[in-house]
Design a protein around this motif. Sequence first.
Motif, PDB file in Angstrom:
ATOM      1  N   ARG A 218     -15.728  62.164  39.815  1.00 43.62           N
ATOM      2  CA  ARG A 218     -15.718  63.491  39.120  1.00 43.62           C
ATOM      3  C   ARG A 218     -14.281  63.894  37.846  1.00 43.62           C
ATOM      4  NH1 ARG A 218     -19.297  63.780  42.243  1.00 43.62           N
ATOM      5  NH2 ARG A 218     -20.026  62.885  40.253  1.00 43.62           N
ATOM      6  N   THR A 219     -13.379  63.187  37.887  1.00 41.37           N
ATOM      7  CA  THR A 219     -12.016  63.186  37.107  1.00 41.37           C
ATOM      8  C   THR A 219     -12.485  62.627  35.930  1.00 41.37           C
ATOM      9  OG1 THR A 219     -10.940  62.791  39.121  1.00 41.37           O
ATOM     10  CG2 THR A 219      -9.537  62.115  36.962  1.00 41.37           C
ATOM     11  N   ILE A 220     -13.582  61.320  35.683  1.00 43.57           N
ATOM     12  CA  ILE A 220     -13.562  60.451  34.422  1.00 43.57           C
ATOM     13  C   ILE A 220     -15.068  61.496  33.649  1.00 43.57           C
ATOM     14  CG2 ILE A 220     -15.545  58.757  33.270  1.00 43.57           C
ATOM     15  CD1 ILE A 220     -14.706  57.521  36.372  1.00 43.57           C
ATOM     16  N   GLU A 221     -15.123  62.108  34.755  1.00 39.26           N
ATOM     17  CA  GLU A 221     -16.747  63.545  34.090  1.00 39.26           C
ATOM     18  C   GLU A 221     -15.942  64.416  32.760  1.00 39.26           C
ATOM     19  OE1 GLU A 221     -20.543  63.437  36.222  1.00 39.26           O
ATOM     20  OE2 GLU A 221     -19.438  64.826  37.258  1.00 39.26           O
ATOM     21  N   SER A 222     -15.000  64.866  34.280  1.00 42.37           N
ATOM     22  CA  SER A 222     -13.769  65.885  32.937  1.00 42.37           C
ATOM     23  C   SER A 222     -13.314  65.927  31.654  1.00 42.37           C
ATOM     24  CB  SER A 222     -12.491  66.641  33.939  1.00 42.37           C
ATOM     25  OG  SER A 222     -13.518  67.812  34.984  1.00 42.37           O
ATOM     26  N   ALA A 223     -12.787  64.250  32.134  1.00 42.98           N
ATOM     27  CA  ALA A 223     -11.686  63.761  30.342  1.00 42.98           C
ATOM     28  C   ALA A 223     -12.842  63.320  29.961  1.00 42.98           C
ATOM     29  CB  ALA A 223     -11.467  62.324  31.045  1.00 42.98           C
ATOM     30  N   HIS A 224     -14.486  63.234  30.131  1.00 43.43           N
ATOM     31  CA  HIS A 224     -15.808  63.229  28.918  1.00 43.43           C
ATOM     32  C   HIS A 224     -15.349  64.669  28.374  1.00 43.43           C
ATOM     33  CE1 HIS A 224     -19.586  62.434  27.514  1.00 43.43           C
ATOM     34  NE2 HIS A 224     -18.915  61.753  26.668  1.00 43.43           N
ATOM     35  N   LYS A 225     -15.652  65.739  29.036  1.00 40.15           N
ATOM     36  CA  LYS A 225     -15.560  67.281  28.534  1.00 40.15           C
ATOM     37  C   LYS A 225     -14.751  67.495  27.266  1.00 40.15           C
ATOM     38  CE  LYS A 225     -18.067  69.135  32.666  1.00 40.15           C
ATOM     39  NZ  LYS A 225     -17.707  70.135  34.038  1.00 40.15           N
ATOM     40  N   LYS A 226     -13.903  66.641  27.606  1.00 42.25           N
ATOM     41  CA  LYS A 226     -12.377  67.132  26.705  1.00 42.25           C
ATOM     42  C   LYS A 226     -11.954  66.263  25.632  1.00 42.25           C
ATOM     43  CE  LYS A 226      -7.029  67.538  26.887  1.00 42.25           C
ATOM     44  NZ  LYS A 226      -7.122  68.969  26.641  1.00 42.25           N
ATOM     45  N   HIS A 227     -13.013  64.856  26.173  1.00 46.10           N
ATOM     46  CA  HIS A 227     -12.491  63.553  24.624  1.00 46.10           C
ATOM     47  C   HIS A 227     -14.191  63.582  24.056  1.00 46.10           C
ATOM     48  CE1 HIS A 227      -7.904  63.936  25.687  1.00 46.10           C
ATOM     49  NE2 HIS A 227      -8.083  63.854  27.125  1.00 46.10           N
ATOM     50  N   GLN A 228     -14.622  62.846  25.187  1.00 44.02           N
ATOM     51  CA  GLN A 228     -16.388  62.560  24.534  1.00 44.02           C
ATOM     52  C   GLN A 228     -16.396  61.792  23.510  1.00 44.02           C
ATOM     53  OE1 GLN A 228     -19.014  64.580  23.866  1.00 44.02           O
ATOM     54  NE2 GLN A 228     -18.028  65.881  25.141  1.00 44.02           N
ATOM     55  N   ARG A 229     -15.217  60.723  24.248  1.00 45.04           N
ATOM     56  CA  ARG A 229     -14.848  59.270  24.688  1.00 45.04           C
ATOM     57  C   ARG A 229     -16.409  58.427  25.186  1.00 45.04           C
ATOM     58  NH1 ARG A 229     -10.164  57.646  22.637  1.00 45.04           N
ATOM     59  NH2 ARG A 229      -9.074  59.810  22.068  1.00 45.04           N
ATOM     60  N   ASN A 230     -17.020  57.592  24.014  1.00 44.81           N
ATOM     61  CA  ASN A 230     -18.785  56.970  24.790  1.00 44.81           C
ATOM     62  C   ASN A 230     -17.539  56.036  25.672  1.00 44.81           C
ATOM     63  OD1 ASN A 230     -21.190  55.712  24.597  1.00 44.81           O
ATOM     64  ND2 ASN A 230     -19.808  53.918  23.763  1.00 44.81           N
ATOM     65  N   ALA A 231     -16.794  55.268  25.750  1.00 41.46           N
ATOM     66  CA  ALA A 231     -15.751  54.607  27.065  1.00 41.46           C
ATOM     67  C   ALA A 231     -15.960  55.078  27.810  1.00 41.46           C
ATOM     68  CB  ALA A 231     -14.226  53.584  26.622  1.00 41.46           C
ATOM     69  N   LEU A 232     -16.275  56.509  28.341  1.00 40.78           N
ATOM     70  CA  LEU A 232     -15.907  57.276  28.998  1.00 40.78           C
ATOM     71  C   LEU A 232     -17.288  56.910  29.870  1.00 40.78           C
ATOM     72  CD1 LEU A 232     -13.680  59.956  28.469  1.00 40.78           C
ATOM     73  CD2 LEU A 232     -13.530  58.349  30.090  1.00 40.78           C
ATOM     74  N   HIS A 233     -18.190  56.414  29.639  1.00 39.64           N
ATOM     75  CA  HIS A 233     -19.921  56.628  29.647  1.00 39.64           C
ATOM     76  C   HIS A 233     -19.672  55.286  30.909  1.00 39.64           C
ATOM     77  CE1 HIS A 233     -21.673  59.112  26.763  1.00 39.64           C
ATOM     78  NE2 HIS A 233     -21.636  60.256  27.617  1.00 39.64           N
ATOM     79  N   TYR A 234     -18.885  54.492  30.106  1.00 36.86           N
ATOM     80  CA  TYR A 234     -18.747  53.008  30.686  1.00 36.86           C
ATOM     81  C   TYR A 234     -18.463  52.668  31.973  1.00 36.86           C
ATOM     82  CZ  TYR A 234     -17.415  48.681  32.445  1.00 36.86           C
ATOM     83  OH  TYR A 234     -17.125  47.157  33.320  1.00 36.86           O
TER      84      TYR A 234
END
Length: 316
Positions: A218-234
């Motif tokens: 859930r935390t990584i998903e929140s980070a992705h919403k804010k930063h849109q970094r492909n690395a967060l998919h990994y």
Amino acid sequence: MKRLLLLLLCPVLCFSQQSLEEVDALFAQKKYKKAETVVQTFLEDHPENLKALELLGDAYGHQEKWEEAIDTYKKLVNAKPQVANYHYKYGGVLGMKALQNKFKAISFIGDIKSSFTKATELDKNHIEARWALVELYMQLPGIFGGSKSKSLKYAEELEALSKVDGYLAKGYVYEYDDEPELAEKYYKMAIQEGGSLTCFNKLTRFYENKNQPEKAIRTIESAHKKHQRNALHYQIGKVAAEYNIELDKGEKCLQTYLANYSAKDGVPKAWAHYRLAQIHTYKNNKTQALAHIEIAIAELPKIKPFKAQKEKILDL
């Protein structure tokens, strides 16, 4: 006459600047041995150049040549004892040397403490030195001067300089001291205050360390919403694969990571294939698991976990 002197000096000054700029470029390329050679050659003609001496210490540090780095930074401290960063770097390499030999580490503790402390005294805004003291006092056993209260003191100083750093430092202290509620509180405060990827990563790792992978995702998903970094998919795929949870989401994220991969994402594609192999192993999809692990091994043949995963797949 003065104009002539300046003209004569100009090639030397230009060469000096170009040489040091070349070192910065070599650092960026992680060519630390080459950088060391360039700086050493420069210092043969300019032995009093403190910037070059500092770069040499940095080159040694990057190569984990701790003895050489210690000697180099010590020269800087002696030459300019009022420069906070020299004390900070000197204390840092002493600390790295101490980690190499725990039997000799005791003899370094006093100098490490005094170097970091001196840096904070000389520079009231030196964030890195205060971070170093937060970690040092938490990690040292009490018999050698370890102190939670001193760590929190420097965490307070950090908070006065930067709320985000202060909250992260307090999160670190409470996590290290096994007070998870307080650690979580301050990591969340850091995210609310700053919201950088570093803040999100601290909370993510905290949840992973506490065996709470759902909260990590859930935390990584929140980070992705804010930063849109492909690395967060990994990162989502990694947590899913390591903890055998939300496998469909993990698979989808890893496929997205591979489809949008670029070198700036950091983690090689082979690791994404390894995580996909793990997920398909959990799903008993032997053919797909084997296909992904073969790609991973072909790209990085020396990675032991890849070979171990292949054995698990073959046993399905």
